[in-house]
Design an enzyme around this catalytic site. Structure first.
Site, PDB file in Angstrom:
ATOM      1  CB  THR A  76      29.605 168.876 -15.896  1.00  0.00           C
ATOM      2  OG1 THR A  76      28.468 168.027 -15.979  1.00  0.00           O
ATOM      3  CG2 THR A  76      29.665 169.479 -14.510  1.00  0.00           C
ATOM      4  CB  THR A 108      34.650 151.952 -20.449  1.00  0.00           C
ATOM      5  OG1 THR A 108      33.243 151.852 -20.514  1.00  0.00           O
ATOM      6  CG2 THR A 108      35.161 151.271 -19.204  1.00  0.00           C
ATOM      7  CG  ASP A 123      22.947 166.597 -21.594  1.00  0.00           C
ATOM      8  OD1 ASP A 123      23.125 165.359 -21.645  1.00  0.00           O
ATOM      9  OD2 ASP A 123      22.765 167.210 -20.536  1.00  0.00           O
ATOM     10  CB  SER A 124      27.278 163.943 -22.072  1.00  0.00           C
ATOM     11  OG  SER A 124      28.068 162.834 -22.367  1.00  0.00           O
ATOM     12  CB  SER A 125      22.211 162.290 -22.553  1.00  0.00           C
ATOM     13  OG  SER A 125      22.680 162.128 -21.238  1.00  0.00           O
ATOM     14  CG  ASP A 167      26.804 160.914 -18.514  1.00  0.00           C
ATOM     15  OD1 ASP A 167      27.578 160.638 -17.579  1.00  0.00           O
ATOM     16  OD2 ASP A 167      25.678 161.415 -18.331  1.00  0.00           O
ATOM     17  CD  GLN A 220      27.416 139.972 -20.268  1.00  0.00           C
ATOM     18  OE1 GLN A 220      26.885 139.923 -19.171  1.00  0.00           O
ATOM     19  NE2 GLN A 220      26.769 139.707 -21.382  1.00  0.00           N
ATOM     20  CB  CYS A 221      34.321 140.889 -18.482  1.00  0.00           C
ATOM     21  SG  CYS A 221      33.679 139.242 -18.157  1.00  0.00           S
TER      22      CYS A 221
END
Length: 343
Positions: free
Chosen positions: A14, A166, A58-60, A91, A279-280
């Site tokens: 972006t 993150t 694109d980041s994806s 992302d 996963q925390c």
């Protein structure tokens, strides 16, 4: 007096878009005209050159092949520049920052990733501040040597260690967090660098090395109540599987159902490395603290300690091609290599 030389690498995202005033459509920004668009950059005491990917990514669509391309740009220009700023879609920025931290061994210069939530041409854009301060951070010097000597991620007034970040928000300008490690610098009226948190370069000068061999045949499994035995078995039996990262509950706990433990035992016998991460959002795996994780420890599951998912994946991608024995791989993974985990 010579000014620090900064190389700006535009990969996509972006931040590199501007909006057509008439149609409202977004198009890629020509970074050769950077100073025309952002005249404030002239106030920075550094010389800026730019390199853009032929086709913005694109980041994806970011993947290890593009990580290697970014690393090669840095490798080919390492001696010519004092710092590097990578413009990247937000992302997957934490994945790229984490991967580059392992790929760029003995890094003695700043590599700062940044991006934005709004295009550079928007009235309320966060792009200008992120870009200007990232360049300023990359140009920081003390006694003609860079202050930052690691891969960082700058976003919304804060510089983080890249492999500790993150993405936590898709809408707010404050899109990133580093929940297990303090920020390296904070931008306010003054640019405050928290020197005690910076990565310390070894006293012995070692040659800069770029690692380009990455293994991506890795399964990422997030445990949840009622996870299917059939689905997990198909993942563990996938042809070419080289490693597994398991996002467990809390401090590293998992179900103790017989079928699940037998699946792990079988994979351990096949010498497939398995990493236990929480996963925390924050906190650490503490193998053996509870009975459920004690079983994992006995099986030989590797502790990911307080690694982020992004850092765990890229660290395993980096280590797997090294041809290490299971014991040496475990030791290397549980060792702090680039400031990515708390020792």
């Amino acid at each position: 007096m010579t000014h620090p030389k900064i190389l700006l690498i535009y990969t996509g995202g972006t931040i590199g878009m501007i909006k057509d005033a008439e149609t409202g459509a977004l198009r890629a920004f020509d970074f050769d005209n950077l100073l025309l668009r952002i005249p404030e950059l002239k106030l920075l005491e550094c010389d800026i050159e730019t390199i853009s990917f032929k086709e913005p990514i694109d980041s994806s669509n970011m993947n290890p092949k593009f990580w290697v391309e970014i690393a090669e740009v840095i490798e080919n220009n390492y001696t010519k520049f004092d710092g590097f700023v990578i413009l990247h879609g937000s992302d997957t920025m934490s994945y790229t920052a984490s991967a580059l931290s392992f790929m760029l061994e003995n890094l003695a210069k700043p590599v700062i990733l940044t991006g934005s939530q709004l295009p550079i041409g928007d009235l309320r854009t966060d792009a200008k501040e992120n870009l200007i301060t990232s360049i300023q951070v990359a140009a920081l010097q003390h006694k003609n040597k860079p202050v930052i000597k690691e891969v960082g991620l700058y976003f919304e007034y804060k510089l983080y260690r890249g492999n500790r970040t993150t993405k936590i928000n898709a809408e707010h300008f404050e899109a990133f967090a580093s929940l297990n490690y303090p920020e390296l610098a904070e931008s306010g009226v003054h640019l405050k660098v928290n020197k005690e948190y910076l990565l310390k370069k070894p006293k012995v000068n070692k040659d800069f090395i770029v690692h380009k061999d990455l293994e991506s045949n890795i399964a990422l499994i997030k445990l949840f109540p009622g996870i299917s035995q059939t689905i997990l078995q198909s993942m563990f039996n996938a042809p070419g599987l080289k490693g597994v990262i398991i996002e467990t509950y809390g401090a590293g706990n998992c179900t103790t159902e017989t079928w699940f433990l037998e699946l792990l035992i079988k994979a351990a016998r096949q010498k497939i490395p398995m990493i236990n991460i929480t996963q925390c959002s924050g906190g650490s795996v503490s193998m053996g603290q509870y009975e459920t994780s004690q079983k994992l420890k006995k099986i030989g599951i590797i502790s990911g300690k307080d690694l982020t998912t992004e850092a765990a994946l890229s660290k395993l991608m980096y280590l797997l091609p090294k041809g290490l024995s299971p014991k040496k791989l475990k030791n290397a993974f549980e060792k702090n290599l680039r400031g990515e985990m708390t020792s």
